[in-house]
Scaffold this motif. Structure first.
Motif, short mmCIF file in Angstrom:
data_model
loop_
_atom_site.label_atom_id
_atom_site.label_comp_id
_atom_site.label_asym_id
_atom_site.label_seq_id
_atom_site.Cartn_x
_atom_site.Cartn_y
_atom_site.Cartn_z
N ALA A 1 0.83 -1.22 0.00
CA ALA A 1 0.00 0.00 0.00
C ALA A 1 0.86 1.26 0.00
O ALA A 1 0.65 2.17 -0.80
CB ALA A 1 -0.94 0.00 1.20
N GLU A 2 1.84 1.31 0.89
CA GLU A 2 2.64 2.55 0.92
C GLU A 2 3.56 2.63 -0.29
O GLU A 2 3.89 3.72 -0.76
CB GLU A 2 3.44 2.65 2.22
N GLN A 3 3.96 1.45 -0.79
CA GLN A 3 4.78 1.43 -1.99
C GLN A 3 4.06 2.13 -3.15
O GLN A 3 4.67 2.75 -4.01
CB GLN A 3 5.05 -0.03 -2.34
N TRP B 1 12.74 0.57 -5.35
CA TRP B 1 11.87 0.49 -6.53
C TRP B 1 11.74 1.86 -7.23
O TRP B 1 11.92 1.96 -8.43
CB TRP B 1 10.48 -0.02 -6.12
N SER B 2 11.45 2.89 -6.44
CA SER B 2 11.19 4.20 -7.05
C SER B 2 12.42 5.10 -7.04
O SER B 2 12.35 6.23 -7.52
CB SER B 2 10.04 4.89 -6.33
N SER C 1 1.62 -0.71 -9.60
CA SER C 1 1.42 -0.90 -8.16
C SER C 1 -0.01 -1.36 -7.86
O SER C 1 -0.22 -2.23 -7.02
CB SER C 1 1.75 0.39 -7.39
N ALA D 1 2.33 4.73 -2.95
CA ALA D 1 2.57 6.18 -2.86
C ALA D 1 3.85 6.56 -3.58
O ALA D 1 3.94 7.62 -4.20
CB ALA D 1 2.66 6.59 -1.38
N SER D 2 4.85 5.71 -3.50
CA SER D 2 6.13 6.05 -4.14
C SER D 2 6.00 5.94 -5.67
O SER D 2 6.54 6.78 -6.40
CB SER D 2 7.25 5.15 -3.62
N TRP D 3 5.27 4.93 -6.13
CA TRP D 3 5.16 4.76 -7.59
C TRP D 3 4.37 5.91 -8.22
O TRP D 3 4.67 6.35 -9.33
CB TRP D 3 4.51 3.41 -7.93
N HIS D 4 3.35 6.41 -7.51
CA HIS D 4 2.57 7.53 -8.06
C HIS D 4 3.43 8.78 -8.22
O HIS D 4 3.06 9.69 -8.96
CB HIS D 4 1.39 7.85 -7.14
N GLN D 5 4.55 8.85 -7.52
CA GLN D 5 5.42 10.01 -7.64
C GLN D 5 6.48 9.83 -8.72
O GLN D 5 7.31 10.70 -8.94
CB GLN D 5 6.11 10.31 -6.30
N VAL D 6 6.44 8.67 -9.39
CA VAL D 6 7.43 8.39 -10.43
C VAL D 6 6.80 8.58 -11.81
O VAL D 6 7.42 9.11 -12.72
CB VAL D 6 7.93 6.92 -10.28
N VAL D 7 5.54 8.14 -11.94
CA VAL D 7 4.89 8.16 -13.24
C VAL D 7 3.55 8.87 -13.13
O VAL D 7 2.83 8.67 -12.15
CB VAL D 7 4.62 6.70 -13.71
N ASN E 1 9.12 -0.43 4.04
CA ASN E 1 8.58 0.15 2.83
C ASN E 1 9.45 1.24 2.23
O ASN E 1 9.62 1.32 1.02
CB ASN E 1 7.20 0.71 3.14
N MET F 1 -0.58 6.21 7.05
CA MET F 1 -0.12 6.68 5.73
C MET F 1 -1.21 7.48 5.02
O MET F 1 -0.91 8.35 4.20
CB MET F 1 0.34 5.50 4.88
N PHE G 1 14.04 6.88 -4.83
CA PHE G 1 14.21 8.09 -4.02
C PHE G 1 15.33 7.84 -3.04
O PHE G 1 15.47 6.71 -2.52
CB PHE G 1 12.92 8.41 -3.25
N GLU H 1 -1.63 13.00 -6.10
CA GLU H 1 -1.64 11.81 -5.24
C GLU H 1 -1.17 12.19 -3.83
O GLU H 1 -0.15 11.71 -3.36
CB GLU H 1 -0.77 10.71 -5.85
N PHE I 1 10.20 2.85 -1.69
CA PHE I 1 10.62 4.20 -2.08
C PHE I 1 12.04 4.22 -2.62
O PHE I 1 12.33 4.94 -3.57
CB PHE I 1 10.51 5.15 -0.87
N ARG J 1 8.81 14.70 -7.87
CA ARG J 1 7.64 13.86 -7.64
C ARG J 1 6.58 14.26 -8.65
O ARG J 1 6.25 15.45 -8.77
CB ARG J 1 7.12 14.04 -6.21
N THR J 2 6.06 13.30 -9.37
CA THR J 2 5.19 13.64 -10.50
C THR J 2 3.76 13.99 -10.09
O THR J 2 3.01 14.53 -10.88
CB THR J 2 5.13 12.47 -11.50
N ALA J 3 3.35 13.64 -8.87
CA ALA J 3 1.95 13.89 -8.50
C ALA J 3 1.84 14.74 -7.23
O ALA J 3 0.84 14.70 -6.53
CB ALA J 3 1.23 12.57 -8.30
#
Lengths: 263, 285
Positions: free
Chosen positions: A128-130, B115-116, A147, A132-138, B107, B46, B118, A213, B112, B194-196
């Motif tokens: 679930a929290e992961q 995977w992403s 995700s 949040a990180s993916w939404h900030q990438v794409v 996580n 969260m 940061f 997001e 973060f 951060r895109t969003a």
């Protein structure tokens, strides 16, 4: 008469050598769940960046939509098979249940709930929290993001399998849960399940009026309220402990009778 | 129950088999509680205060300080009801917070960072353990939820900023970027796009806070402490509500093939009402 009692004492002694619960099956299912979670995470690592950035790309369709289709067909199939098995193999003579077997079933139920809790953790914490990180990438261009495909259509249906399964196990194999529906149990199973319908509201909101997001926006609060219901597991565990104590009491009496008979 | 010798467990004499059953059950319940609390508390946190917890530039002196303790005191309060009133365990708040931090750190690293991509310095979660310890100690010393709310919950929120200040200080150092003065934390989040989400500085620094000079964090902490008292009281009762053992007759009973003779004995049903858990352990002996 004395032959029957000796036989009972013997079978009680044999009964005690049986394991307290089906630990092997529980360990096997736990390992399978962990393997599935690792597979999902590795799949994300490999295909999210290479094929998950643009939902209109053919590669997205091949990798991600295939995974989605597999999840949406296999997990509901598991629902049907597992729940049907639990229902059709139900104990139809609960009145004759021996205390030791009842105790064993309580332990099996606790193991069932453990696997449910494991799946809930992966869904509501790890994946679930992961998200949040993916939404900030794409930039979000579909409801079926790399995700979401794992979180909402993989891990959540999986915990529904074990949540409803544990409820059915209790209802079909334990006298107290068969005759009286446990409200904490209902809350602990139905609350997390309702996260899935709430997903519809989430996607609708993000599609129509909120592209950002920010996780703490009110659009997400439905998930929060459903998550609170997991706390009802506390009430359920207290209830199970109370039932088990009562069964242990009956077991003690039964053993005393069997010892007296042997003498 | 047979078993020959007895063992001493939790200050009571137990037949060997009962002790084994109790230990296995304890281990399973501890594992279930850890996973369930970690999952539910993490989801709650969260989606109510998570943005402030996830990003280094969101850890400001106004909303982060105000909101985080208010949202973080919820599960500790609910669990304190269960742990304290049912088992006399004064560890609920610390347990809840450790569960939360476990989920967050796993996580932030696997999600973060790995995977992403940061940097970890951008996504470190806030520390909550010292406040939780004080909350537990308050309940242990007072033994009363109202006094715990007034002292422990108040301290839980007041301690939040000082607890986090020491590791956050380097990210508050000023740096000049393209002619603008920003903090290191702001700059890290500016550099890793951060895109969003806009940079938090664009949302928050509107000027009104400036009138409070350097003590806006203190004002925010005291306001947070006041609301945390109310939240503690509310969530203690939510814990009470969700830990209640309530049942309703199964109307599908006959359809399932059960009859009235399958009902648990009335005496046994009565035996499980109105007795403490420990009392019943003794009774089971």
């Amino acid at each position: 008469m004395s032959i029957t009692m000796t036989h009972n004492a013997k079978s009680a002694a044999e009964d005690r050598t049986q394991p307290l619960a089906n630990f092997k099956l529980a360990a096997g299912v736990t390992l399978a769940v962990l393997a599935l979670m690792v597979f999902w995470r590795i799949f994300q690592q490999v295909y999210a960046w290479s094929a998950g950035l643009d939902s209109t790309e053919p590669a997205f369709d091949v990798a991600w939509m295939t995974l989605l289709k597999v999840e949406l067909s296999v997990i509901p199939l598991l629902w049907v098979v597992t729940w049907a098995y639990l229902w059709f193999t139900r104990d139809r003579n609960l009145g004759a249940l021996k205390p030791r077997e009842e105790l064993r079933r309580y332990f099996n139920l606790v193991l069932f709930i453990f696997i449910y809790a494991l799946c809930v953790w992966f869904a509501t914490s790890f994946f679930a929290e992961q998200d949040a990180s993916w939404h900030q990438v794409v930039v979000r261009d579909t409801s079926f993001t790399p995700s979401h495909i794992v979180l909402f259509y993989g891990t959540m249906p999986l915990y529904v399998l074990f949540g409803v399964g544990s409820f059915l196990y209790a209802m079909t194999r334990l006298p107290k849960f068969a005759t009286q529906i446990s409200i904490p149990f209902v809350l602990a199973v139905v609350g997390p399940f309702l996260i899935l319908p709430n997903l519809g509201y989430n996607e609708w909101g993000h599609a129509f009026f909120l592209m950002e997001e920010v996780f703490s926006y009110p659009l997400h609060w439905g998930f929060v309220v459903m998550g609170w219901s997991v706390l009802a597991l506390g009430g359920l565990l207290i209830q199970i402990a109370m039932h088990m104590l009562e069964v242990i009491g009956r077991l003690s009496q039964e053993d005393e009778v069997s010892v007296a008979t042997q003498r | 129950m047979q078993g020959g010798t007895s063992v001493r467990l939790y200050g009571l004499e137990w037949p060997k088999e009962s002790a084994r059953i109790s230990r296995v059950l304890d281990l399973l319940v501890a594992a279930i509680l850890f996973l369930a609390v970690s999952g539910a508390f993490h989801l709650h946190y969260m989606l109510t205060a998570g943005d402030w917890d996830m990003w280094i530039d969101w850890k400001d002196r106004q909303w982060w300080v105000t909101l985080s303790p208010i949202m973080a005191i919820t599960f500790p309060a609910a669990l304190q009801y269960v742990f304290w009133t049912k088992f006399r365990l004064p560890i609920a708040a610390t347990f809840a917070v450790v569960c939360l931090l476990f989920g967050q750190w796993i996580n932030r690293y696997f999600g973060f960072h790995l995977w992403s991509y940061f940097p970890m310095s951008e996504v470190i979660p806030a520390l909550l353990i010292p406040g939780a310890l004080v909350l537990d100690v308050a309940l242990l010393l007072t033994g009363n939820f109202l006094f715990t709310a007034m002292s422990g919950a108040f301290a839980f929120a007041l301690l939040f900023y000082p607890t986090n200040w020491f590791w956050l200080a380097p990210y508050r150092l000023p740096v000049e970027v393209m002619g603008q003065l920003v903090s290191v934390g702001d700059y890290i989040s500016y550099a890793f796009t951060r895109t969003a989400l806009p940079e938090y500085i664009r949302l928050i620094e509107r000027g009104t806070l400036r009138t409070f000079g350097g003590h806006s964090a203190i004002i925010a902490s005291f306001f947070s402490a006041f609301v945390s008292i109310l939240m503690y009281l509310a969530w203690w009762h939510i814990g009470m509500l969700l830990a209640r053992v309530v049942t309703t007759p199964n109307t599908l009973k006959n359809f399932m093939g059960l009859t009235d003779k399958d009902e648990p004995a009335e005496a046994a049903q009565k035996a499980i009402d109105g007795t403490s858990l420990q009392g019943r352990f003794v009774a089971a002996e």
